[in-house]
Scaffold this active site. Sequence first.
Site, PDB file in Angstrom:
ATOM      1  CE1 TYR A  86      -3.303  -2.930  -0.086  1.00 50.39           C
ATOM      2  CE2 TYR A  86      -3.563  -2.448   2.275  1.00 50.39           C
ATOM      3  CZ  TYR A  86      -3.906  -3.011   1.277  1.00 50.39           C
ATOM      4  OH  TYR A  86      -5.088  -3.943   1.270  1.00 50.39           O
ATOM      5  CE  LYS A 100       1.524 -17.760  -1.983  1.00 46.70           C
ATOM      6  NZ  LYS A 100       0.617 -19.128  -1.978  1.00 46.70           N
ATOM      7  CG  ASP A 125      -2.160 -20.044  -0.085  1.00 47.89           C
ATOM      8  OD1 ASP A 125      -1.307 -19.864   0.995  1.00 47.89           O
ATOM      9  OD2 ASP A 125      -1.906 -20.675  -1.219  1.00 47.89           O
ATOM     10  CG  ASP A 181      -6.940  -4.196   4.312  1.00 48.33           C
ATOM     11  OD1 ASP A 181      -7.913  -4.159   5.187  1.00 48.33           O
ATOM     12  OD2 ASP A 181      -6.887  -3.513   3.225  1.00 48.33           O
TER      13      ASP A 181
END
Length: 352
Positions: free
Chosen positions: A142, A187, A219, A243
């Site tokens: 972001y 990840k 995931d 988020d």
Amino acid sequence: MKKHIALVPGDGIGPDIVAEAVKVLDVVGKKFGHTFTYDTYLAGGCAIDATGKPLSEETLAGCSKSDSVLLGAVGGPKWDKVASDLRPEKALLGLRGGMGLFCNLRPAILYKQLADACPLKNEIVGEGLDIMVVRELTGGIYFGERGRDGDKAYDTMSYTTAEIERIVRKGFEIAQKRKKRLTSVDKANILNSSQLWREIVEHLASEYPDVAVNHLYVDNAAMQLVRNPRQFDVIVTENMFGDILSDEASQITGSIGMLPSASLRGDSFGMYEPIHGSAPDIAGMDIANPIATILSVAMMLRYSFSMESEAAAIEDSVSKVLDAGYRTADIYTESMKKVGTKEMGDLIAQAL
Ligand code: NAD
């Protein structure tokens, strides 16, 4: 103890719910011998109306010099058409960025009294849920380099060691005060920034031998949250993963009007707010649920003022009022006693 709190009620139901949280704080002050003083500042749509911009220097300066900040919510249809750099929500980013708040705490608690609101099966949630998502708030994709070049667009996820270390330490410290289990979400099978993240978590783990650490890919974490949410105590993760996962975690509790949040930095200062928005559809009608804001005040007492007994007293009072069958409209079920915003605030204050 004396503490000075900046109140930023904002728009919509913000003023209604902040008033109830102040009511509860004042009772805590009397009961435990503390003095809480307040200054109120404008932010969001009401600030646009008064000053032409969503966050004034006066609000930022006033909040910065207080001991902590209590925010209601900002925004509403009246300001939907203002220029994008003047939108009410810019006030939130301005306050978080301006005060260096890099750590977002989002508890997802399912009260046993509200188990019916949970979309998951009873055997999955058991006696209830209590998960704390610790989200990095000022780095990652972001805030990374971004651009658009014809038919190509890009965003960059980057983290420094220092940025990762300070949020991961918060995760360990919070786990130490809870059930001492920390799940780090990344990840690392694909992303370089996640590989660095995982290295730092492993390195810091030796400094917190009382905390059991595990790693999940994002995931898998998203799947585990609905499959077996009771495995989680504290989840620490980077900005975008946090988020998404914190919204998922809050949704499995089923009641948006019940969940508080905190945004912290390295010292004791913090900004506390409910996770919901300004609910313009019910503003000023005395039907909004003030509990998320009242529980935000409990977080303020715990994380900014180290008043653990006082924080627990508020949480117990909320639980007692729910046990007695009182419900605002959003959490009402048949045979319960429906109350408005002010009455719910009064009941929690009396239960103290
Ligand atoms: P919202 O959270 O305001 O409302 C969603 C639904 O939940 C509505 O039906 C509302 O009535 C209900 N609801 C929310 N809080 C409640 C409470 N305490 N008690 C009872 N019911 C409650 O989300 P939205 O409708 O998407 O957004 C409304 C405005 O709020 C928008 O302008 C949005 O940008 C803004 N917003 C602000 C924040 C913030 O200030 N942190 C966060 C999200 C949205």
